[in-house]
Enzyme design. Sequence first.
Site, PDB file in Angstrom:
ATOM      1  N   SER A   1       0.770  -1.251  -0.255  1.00  0.00           N
ATOM      2  CA  SER A   1       0.167   0.416   0.614  1.00  0.00           C
ATOM      3  C   SER A   1       0.565   1.103  -0.075  1.00  0.00           C
ATOM      4  O   SER A   1       1.802   1.397   1.431  1.00  0.00           O
ATOM      5  CB  SER A   1      -0.681   0.175   0.961  1.00  0.00           C
ATOM      6  OG  SER A   1      -1.909   1.185   1.169  1.00  0.00           O
ATOM      7  N   GLY A   2       0.417   2.044  -0.408  1.00  0.00           N
ATOM      8  CA  GLY A   2       1.234   3.374  -1.373  1.00  0.00           C
ATOM      9  C   GLY A   2       2.531   3.699  -2.042  1.00  0.00           C
ATOM     10  O   GLY A   2       3.445   4.201  -2.096  1.00  0.00           O
TER      11      GLY A   2
ATOM     12  N   THR B   1      -2.204   2.312  -7.675  1.00  0.00           N
ATOM     13  CA  THR B   1      -2.602   3.515  -8.984  1.00  0.00           C
ATOM     14  C   THR B   1      -2.021   4.827  -9.376  1.00  0.00           C
ATOM     15  O   THR B   1      -3.142   4.551 -11.236  1.00  0.00           O
ATOM     16  CB  THR B   1      -3.643   3.319  -7.780  1.00  0.00           C
ATOM     17  OG1 THR B   1      -4.023   3.093  -6.700  1.00  0.00           O
ATOM     18  CG2 THR B   1      -4.897   4.392  -8.194  1.00  0.00           C
TER      19      THR B   1
ATOM     20  N   ASN C   1      -1.091   5.040   3.289  1.00  0.00           N
ATOM     21  CA  ASN C   1      -1.728   5.556   1.859  1.00  0.00           C
ATOM     22  C   ASN C   1      -2.322   6.545   2.042  1.00  0.00           C
ATOM     23  O   ASN C   1      -4.019   6.738   2.572  1.00  0.00           O
ATOM     24  CB  ASN C   1      -1.847   4.922   1.023  1.00  0.00           C
ATOM     25  CG  ASN C   1      -1.863   5.377  -0.784  1.00  0.00           C
ATOM     26  OD1 ASN C   1      -1.606   6.633  -0.656  1.00  0.00           O
ATOM     27  ND2 ASN C   1      -2.047   4.859  -1.712  1.00  0.00           N
TER      28      ASN C   1
ATOM     29  N   SER D   1      -5.591   5.511  -0.554  1.00  0.00           N
ATOM     30  CA  SER D   1      -5.234   4.157  -0.925  1.00  0.00           C
ATOM     31  C   SER D   1      -6.165   3.003  -1.455  1.00  0.00           C
ATOM     32  O   SER D   1      -7.695   3.575  -1.091  1.00  0.00           O
ATOM     33  CB  SER D   1      -5.022   3.353   0.798  1.00  0.00           C
ATOM     34  OG  SER D   1      -4.677   2.021   0.271  1.00  0.00           O
ATOM     35  N   SER D   2      -6.168   2.460  -1.930  1.00  0.00           N
ATOM     36  CA  SER D   2      -7.547   2.045  -3.308  1.00  0.00           C
ATOM     37  C   SER D   2      -7.692   1.028  -2.684  1.00  0.00           C
ATOM     38  O   SER D   2      -7.110   0.132  -2.197  1.00  0.00           O
ATOM     39  CB  SER D   2      -6.836   1.537  -4.540  1.00  0.00           C
ATOM     40  OG  SER D   2      -6.313   1.760  -5.323  1.00  0.00           O
TER      41      SER D   2
ATOM     42  N   GLY E   1      -2.666  -2.946  -2.114  1.00  0.00           N
ATOM     43  CA  GLY E   1      -1.564  -3.890  -1.682  1.00  0.00           C
ATOM     44  C   GLY E   1      -1.486  -4.337  -0.923  1.00  0.00           C
ATOM     45  O   GLY E   1      -2.416  -4.089   0.185  1.00  0.00           O
TER      46      GLY E   1
ATOM     47  N   GLU F   1      -0.853  -5.265   3.036  1.00  0.00           N
ATOM     48  CA  GLU F   1      -0.786  -4.739   4.602  1.00  0.00           C
ATOM     49  C   GLU F   1      -0.526  -5.338   5.311  1.00  0.00           C
ATOM     50  O   GLU F   1      -1.188  -6.358   5.671  1.00  0.00           O
ATOM     51  CB  GLU F   1      -2.104  -4.044   4.476  1.00  0.00           C
ATOM     52  CG  GLU F   1      -3.029  -3.000   3.039  1.00  0.00           C
ATOM     53  CD  GLU F   1      -4.247  -2.308   3.290  1.00  0.00           C
ATOM     54  OE1 GLU F   1      -4.800  -1.053   2.655  1.00  0.00           O
ATOM     55  OE2 GLU F   1      -4.391  -3.182   4.482  1.00  0.00           O
TER      56      GLU F   1
HETATM   57  N1  LIG Z   1       4.892   8.158 -10.252  1.00  0.00           N
HETATM   58  C1  LIG Z   1       4.617   9.172  -8.965  1.00  0.00           C
HETATM   59  N2  LIG Z   1       5.071   9.719  -9.243  1.00  0.00           N
HETATM   60  C2  LIG Z   1       4.613  11.077  -7.940  1.00  0.00           C
HETATM   61  N3  LIG Z   1       3.910  10.616  -6.730  1.00  0.00           N
HETATM   62  C3  LIG Z   1       3.614   9.521  -7.351  1.00  0.00           C
HETATM   63  C4  LIG Z   1       4.165   8.587  -7.784  1.00  0.00           C
HETATM   64  N4  LIG Z   1       3.338   6.727  -7.486  1.00  0.00           N
HETATM   65  C5  LIG Z   1       2.645   7.359  -5.937  1.00  0.00           C
HETATM   66  N5  LIG Z   1       2.880   8.185  -5.783  1.00  0.00           N
HETATM   67  C6  LIG Z   1       2.368   9.293  -4.561  1.00  0.00           C
HETATM   68  O1  LIG Z   1       2.254   8.769  -3.902  1.00  0.00           O
HETATM   69  C7  LIG Z   1       0.911   8.420  -3.196  1.00  0.00           C
HETATM   70  C8  LIG Z   1       0.678   6.832  -3.373  1.00  0.00           C
HETATM   71  O2  LIG Z   1       0.818   6.091  -4.860  1.00  0.00           O
HETATM   72  P1  LIG Z   1      -0.635   5.625  -4.865  1.00  0.00           P
HETATM   73  O3  LIG Z   1      -1.662   5.616  -4.914  1.00  0.00           O
HETATM   74  O4  LIG Z   1      -0.777   4.844  -6.249  1.00  0.00           O
HETATM   75  O5  LIG Z   1      -0.265   4.429  -3.775  1.00  0.00           O
HETATM   76  P2  LIG Z   1      -0.840   2.325  -4.567  1.00  0.00           P
HETATM   77  O6  LIG Z   1       0.070   1.712  -4.850  1.00  0.00           O
HETATM   78  O7  LIG Z   1      -1.965   2.303  -5.501  1.00  0.00           O
HETATM   79  O8  LIG Z   1      -1.621   2.244  -2.882  1.00  0.00           O
HETATM   80  P3  LIG Z   1      -2.815   1.683  -2.191  1.00  0.00           P
HETATM   81  O9  LIG Z   1      -2.377  -0.497  -1.602  1.00  0.00           O
HETATM   82  O10 LIG Z   1      -3.003   2.017  -0.801  1.00  0.00           O
HETATM   83  O11 LIG Z   1      -3.691   2.059  -3.840  1.00  0.00           O
HETATM   84  C9  LIG Z   1       0.193   9.317  -4.167  1.00  0.00           C
HETATM   85  O12 LIG Z   1      -1.003   9.617  -3.435  1.00  0.00           O
HETATM   86  C10 LIG Z   1       0.729   9.784  -4.850  1.00  0.00           C
HETATM   87  O13 LIG Z   1       1.604  10.864  -4.003  1.00  0.00           O
HETATM   88 MG   LIG Z   2      -3.697   2.024  -4.934  1.00  0.00          MG
END
Ligand SMILES: Nc1ncnc2c1ncn2[C@@H]1O[C@H](COP(=O)(O)OP(=O)(O)OP(=O)(O)O)[C@@H](O)[C@H]1O
Ligand SMILES: [Mg+2]
Length: 1131
Positions: free
Chosen positions: A110-111, A115, A160, A163-164, A385, A387
Amino acid sequence: MAKMEVKTSLLDNMIGVGDMVLLEPLSEDSFINNLKKRFDHSEIYTYIGSVVVSINPYRPLPIYSPEKVEEYRNRNFYELSPHIFSLSDEAYRSLRDQDKDQCILITGESGAGKTEASKLVMSYVAAVCGKGAEVNQVKEQLLQSNPVLEAFGNAKTVRNDNSSRFVKKMLWQKLTPMTLSLDLLEKSRVVKQPRGERNFHIFYQILSGASEDMLNKLKLERDFSRYNYLSLDSARVNGVDDAVNFRTVRNAMQIVGFMDHETQSILEVVAAVLKLGNIEFKPESRVNGLDESKIKDKNELKEICELTGIDQSVLERAFSFRTVEAKQEKVSTTLNVAQAYYARDALAKNLYSRLFSWLVTRINESIKAQTKVRKKVMGVLDIYGFEIFEDNSFEQFIINYCNEKLQQIFIELTLKEEQEEYIREDIEWTHIEYFNNAIICDLIENNQTGILAMLDEECLRPGTVTDDTFLEKLNQVCATHQHFESRMSKCSRFLNDTSLPHSCFRIQHYAGKVMYQVEGFVDKNNDLLYRDLSQAMWKANHSLIKALFPEGNPAKINLKRPPTAGSQFKASVATLMKNLQTKNPNYIRCIKPNDKKAAHIFNEALVCHQVRYLGLLENVRVRRAGYAFRQPYELCLERYKMLCKQTWPHWRGPARAGVEVLFNELEIPKEEYSFGRSKIFIRNPRTLFKLEDLRKQRLEDLATLIQKMYRGWKCRTHFLLMKRSQIVIASWCRRYAQQKKYQRIKSSAIVVQSYIRGWKARKLLRELKHQKRCKEAATTIAAYWHGTQARRELRRLKEEARNKHAIAVIWAYWLGYKARRELKRLKEEARRKHAVAVIWAYWLGLKVRREYRKFFRANAGRKIYEFTLQKIMQKYFLEMKNKMPSLSPVDKNWPARPYLFLDSTHKELKRIFHLWRCKKYRDQFTDQQKLIYEEKLEASELFKDKKALYPASVGQPFHGAYLEISKNPKYKKLKDAVEEKIIIAEVVNKINRANGKCASRIFLLTKNNVLLADQKSGHIKSEVPLGDVTKVSMSSQNDGFFAVHLKEGSGAAGKGDFLFSSDHLIEMATKLYRTTLSQTRQKLNIEISDEFLVQFKQDKVCVKFIQGNQKNGNIPTCKRKNNRLLEVAVP
Ligand SMILES: Nc1ncnc2c1ncn2[C@@H]1O[C@H](COP(=O)(O)OP(=O)(O)OP(=O)(O)O)[C@@H](O)[C@H]1O
Ligand SMILES: [Mg+2]
């Protein structure tokens, strides 16, 4: 100009190592260090073969611009530095060109950025895929569905802020976006959130962003604290503006295609869910001693019912009673407070999760592709992700199970792909040891002994079922499983493990150990919604809510127990995995660099942990087990061809042969590489780096060479230009100087020339003036002389004419007299003749008449005709007689012809008459006169129209003896010497042959000789027999010069020919001619020419006559010009 294609490579300007497979030496430390090094240089993407490892930068990076999209578009995977676009492009091109189903699996905790990565992939594909108004609209709708889904499905968690809380799969058909499918929403979050976390974003967004008016309509208040379902401790998230986001979401909903009334309904449902949390229950003791729950404050309930159009009493009842139907029996039981709360929460969760599913279906309807034909698809999978929280419950268990499955598929497919490539390329495959998490998956999902199966069993089991009984069961069944840990299990290892509470069990996931609180597992798995509630919902006067609870319809009562949450989830995951296995996988492994959500911080321990559980090192090892690096022959040759003379700059043969030559030349050990069908496989990264070093060195050399050549060329060009310029300048200078010099010389020459010409002209003028004066003087003198001569001649001629006239008059009178006498005689004779003729005619007529009277009639016509003719002729002749012209032969008169038929007679008569009168004229001449006319005739034949002097001579009678020798005593001697008759005696000028001067001589022509005698003494100087005279020459002009040519070798010819001048040239020449003819019977040759030769002794001298010289007046002058020329100027 065609754009030059420059082949680049991942290996160019590499920071650390772009592909971990090339890491040397390969260890965990070096792996982490490499990631850190790249992360520090903002290189967040690194490859492991075809897998992209992405580290969350937690800050916006300028690497996703449209220019970058263009840069990565249609480029090979290893051509540019690692990037998520490269992977997206590869997947998209495989879909488009090779027609292979693709899936992009994004994993990580996660994070970690899954996404975001999925959004980047989608935006890349949207940018490069098909164009067109319709496609663009669908793309926009698909991209805009993100904010909507995130608002409803994402929440702030400890890990996050966004977080999705669901699994999202976006499908993309060949050229058009297709569908979204969502699943597995973490719905428990609706009613309860762990500490430090929030409910789904949409609740906060409505309260912050909706207008007062809308809030009123939704019967909501802006204060978060008014709602039990919203946790208060982190209601506001740093950097997130819920109000702005709400507007974005509404806008996105509009783009995606939600109608206004639909949006309103959705918001009403959300409001209803939120308000449900505020319904509180109080216990009320019933008569039967059982506790019954009552709603504390019905106001909230009332508002909910108003919002959703549900009958309040129905809903109120549904919260207090539970009807169980079994075998056509309906049993209604009251709910206690706990059960009422359970029912409330179940309703809220169901409402929300069903709304979410409905949203997805609705979005899919909007963006559904038009075609019915199944095409190959590309799926992008974004899940929640892995957790690990302090308190992990059923939700985490489910989420982690999902991740476990994904890891499993990753392992399987990576190995499978690697193996397939080896087989495809005909390379020997060596087995690799790696951790396979299949055993963990089995622990969870095994149909008999799996945790989920246990849980289901517990839930379905009659009797009291609690979380503890479930744990007990687990402890029994899974005790021996090496990844299952529990204090209560029979495994003695954990008996004294204080970190493991009694109410928990621990699973050693691939990503680490996670301890799950068993509390709530059973309930959450059951996920029961009492039928009274679903029926109440179905009865709602709200189309959306009604549609969300179809099972509430009494007509469709299904007594079967609904499947448990766990089994539903397991089935979904299984379908998902099955689906993924049929597709070509592409992996993005997301790594979180720190726990603080901060940029620039790289927590090595944290990263190391993720690297470990993601099995990235194993991944590298698998990839390197056989060969660390592989590349198609063409690319390899293109990159390293400069290292070998045979392949540089062009290799003509097949690429593989080129690579063989190249590697042999570079003496790379045979065991270091292998030749596949289309690729070269390099065993050790060292070899590759050696190649790279050599290439770098060689490139530098080549650059130097190019530089050298260019500089040389530039200098030479410059030099040549200077040289040419110098020549041009010099030539211009020289030309200018020479032009100047030439101008000077020319003007000087003109000056000199003008002086000389002036001087010459003046001289000539003087001369001409002198000549003119001389000529004028001569002309004046000649004019005076000629005047005198002319006057003298005129006088003479006048005298002569008078004489001639007198003779003519006398002669005429005489002729007249003679003629008249003759005429009288002739007339008399004619009259007589006429009378005789008439008489004769009459007599004849009489005779004829008498004789021919008998024939008269027959011959009368003819006779008359003849007679008439005779008469006419007679008349004609008689008339002619009277009209006869004079007898002068020169008289041209002749009477006119009277009758046409007499024309020829008339002409003949004229001719006869002329001949007759000429004869008559001639007959009167005396012998002497005849001789004279003969001579004149001869002269005419010889000189007429030949000699200009001739016409003047016609009137002059030929005397012959002009000099009366016999009478002059001076010439007595001469007279004696000449015995013969003298035909000509005349004084002539003999031209001196030496100087052209004249000397007078007596010219005598006798019958046989020509004699020349001195004028004074009469002494004979020369005697020439006529036989010796061959020719007489003279000019055609008005002069009296003539030459007498003598026969060569004759006695007289000793001194040569004679050249004379005489006033009676015509007479002399004629007489000489006639005498010679009569004596020698030969015609004397008389040559008339303005230029003839005269033999003087031995020399031949040319005598030339020039006309127009008036120097000596009218007298021709003779001048000796030179030895050969004697010039006679004739006026
Ligand atoms: N390529 C990137 N460039 C800039 N910022 C990023 C990038 N990837 C992620 N982030 C930052 O990290 C944060 C978390 O990313 P994201 O929501 O994609 O995580 P996740 O893997 O989907 O987590 P979860 O499993 O909780 O959904 C985003 O809100 C963003 O601020
Ligand atoms: Mg996500």
